[in-house]
Design a protein around this motif. Structure first.
Motif, PDB file in Angstrom:
ATOM      1  N   GLY A  82      -9.764 -14.947  -0.239  1.00 34.39           N
ATOM      2  CA  GLY A  82     -10.868 -15.744   0.274  1.00 34.39           C
ATOM      3  C   GLY A  82     -10.418 -17.179   0.464  1.00 34.39           C
ATOM      4  O   GLY A  82      -9.504 -17.646  -0.230  1.00 34.39           O
ATOM      5  N   SER A 113     -10.188  -6.495  -0.196  1.00 35.05           N
ATOM      6  CA  SER A 113     -11.436  -7.190   0.101  1.00 35.05           C
ATOM      7  C   SER A 113     -11.132  -8.611   0.543  1.00 35.05           C
ATOM      8  O   SER A 113     -10.490  -9.377  -0.182  1.00 35.05           O
ATOM      9  CB  SER A 113     -12.346  -7.200  -1.132  1.00 35.05           C
ATOM     10  N   GLY A 115     -12.719 -12.224   2.557  1.00 32.29           N
ATOM     11  CA  GLY A 115     -13.870 -12.983   3.041  1.00 32.29           C
ATOM     12  C   GLY A 115     -13.487 -14.402   3.415  1.00 32.29           C
ATOM     13  O   GLY A 115     -12.526 -14.962   2.871  1.00 32.29           O
ATOM     14  N   GLY A 155     -15.427  -9.465   5.482  1.00 30.78           N
ATOM     15  CA  GLY A 155     -16.665 -10.131   5.881  1.00 30.78           C
ATOM     16  C   GLY A 155     -16.451 -11.595   6.189  1.00 30.78           C
ATOM     17  O   GLY A 155     -15.606 -12.262   5.560  1.00 30.78           O
ATOM     18  N   VAL A 158     -18.060 -13.088   2.840  1.00 31.28           N
ATOM     19  CA  VAL A 158     -17.603 -12.374   1.641  1.00 31.28           C
ATOM     20  C   VAL A 158     -17.192 -10.952   2.019  1.00 31.28           C
ATOM     21  O   VAL A 158     -17.882 -10.298   2.812  1.00 31.28           O
ATOM     22  CB  VAL A 158     -18.715 -12.333   0.573  1.00 31.28           C
ATOM     23  N   GLY A 159     -16.119 -10.479   1.428  1.00 34.05           N
ATOM     24  CA  GLY A 159     -15.726  -9.094   1.651  1.00 34.05           C
ATOM     25  C   GLY A 159     -16.714  -8.126   1.040  1.00 34.05           C
ATOM     26  O   GLY A 159     -17.269  -7.253   1.720  1.00 34.05           O
ATOM     27  N   ASN A 161     -20.177  -8.236  -1.479  1.00 34.39           N
ATOM     28  CA  ASN A 161     -21.184  -9.073  -2.136  1.00 34.39           C
ATOM     29  C   ASN A 161     -22.036  -8.248  -3.079  1.00 34.39           C
ATOM     30  O   ASN A 161     -22.710  -7.307  -2.668  1.00 34.39           O
ATOM     31  CB  ASN A 161     -22.094  -9.740  -1.101  1.00 34.39           C
ATOM     32  N   SER A 170     -21.008 -17.844   9.934  1.00 35.25           N
ATOM     33  CA  SER A 170     -19.595 -17.585  10.175  1.00 35.25           C
ATOM     34  C   SER A 170     -19.331 -17.392  11.657  1.00 35.25           C
ATOM     35  O   SER A 170     -20.214 -17.006  12.428  1.00 35.25           O
ATOM     36  CB  SER A 170     -19.145 -16.341   9.410  1.00 35.25           C
ATOM     37  N   VAL A 195     -20.845 -10.039   5.543  1.00 36.27           N
ATOM     38  CA  VAL A 195     -20.174  -9.308   4.470  1.00 36.27           C
ATOM     39  C   VAL A 195     -19.612  -7.994   5.005  1.00 36.27           C
ATOM     40  O   VAL A 195     -20.104  -7.439   5.991  1.00 36.27           O
ATOM     41  CB  VAL A 195     -21.118  -9.017   3.281  1.00 36.27           C
TER      42      VAL A 195
END
Length: 212
Positions: A82, A113, A115, A155, A158-159, A161, A170, A195
């Motif tokens: 992230g 994951s 984000g 996402g 966030v990947g 949430n 975004s 996400v």
């Protein structure tokens, strides 16, 4: 820095599963961090690795952040990336990220994951934005003594949430892929503008991301 070549995330250790959370308060005071470069083979990448504290009032511009993890036979591998933090269980407020972020994992069981703000969120993210290119991938091999699975979540904010995202937006390009050894391996790839996967609460957010 790590040997003067790349940033080592705050709140992380040299061992993939030995978590060392940031628990303090970081106030960027509206300043910008430019050209942040993180390239981690330990599966955790961001300005911060693990956050249980408060991070606020910060812009990261032109970042290049990569997390990857590879396991051998009969093992699992996970990667989180992230712009602000790889995994968040604290609070992130008034932060922005511009750049490119990716995560990849390769093993018998895999999980990735990614984000724009956090790879994984089990805390609160509010008043944040991202303008990014995001890539997530897993490559899962076959294990003859049990089912093998691979999960990829990407996402714009966030990947994955699990808790709270408020007043975020975004923009950019998002891509998620999951490769498998054969049809006896189960793989899943999810991509979304806010996400990649959500079991939490998302309030007053929007995206112009293109996801594939």
């Amino acid at each position: 820095y790590n040997s003067g070549k790349r940033w080592m995330p705050i709140g992380t250790t040299s061992y993939q599963y030995d978590y060392d959370y940031f628990t303090g308060s970081f106030d960027g005071n509206g300043f910008t961090i430019k050209n942040l470069y993180v390239d981690s083979s330990m599966g955790t990448a961001g300005l911060f690795g693990y956050n249980k504290g408060i991070i606020k009032n910060l812009l990261i511009d032109n970042c290049t952040i990569t997390a990857y993890s590879s396991g051998g036979s009969n093992t699992s591998a996970s990667a989180y990336a992230g712009g602000i933090v790889a995994q968040n269980t604290g609070t992130i407020i008034n932060c922005g990220v511009i750049g490119t972020i990716s995560a990849g994992a390769s093993a018998i069981e895999t999980y990735a994951s990614v984000g724009g703000i956090a790879g994984y969120n089990n805390g609160t993210i509010a008043n944040c934005y991202s303008s990014i290119k995001l890539f997530g991938s897993t490559s899962t091999s076959y294990y003859e003594y049990g089912g093998s699975r691979g999960y990829t979540h990407v996402g714009g904010i966030v990947g994955v949430n699990n808790k709270t995202i408020i007043n975020c937006h975004s923009a950019g390009d998002i891509s998620a892929s999951a490769k498998k050894y054969n049809n006896q391996v189960y793989t899943y790839a999810y991509a979304g503008g806010i996400v990649g996967d959500n079991i939490g609460t998302i309030t007053n957010c929007y995206t112009t991301c293109i996801s594939t």
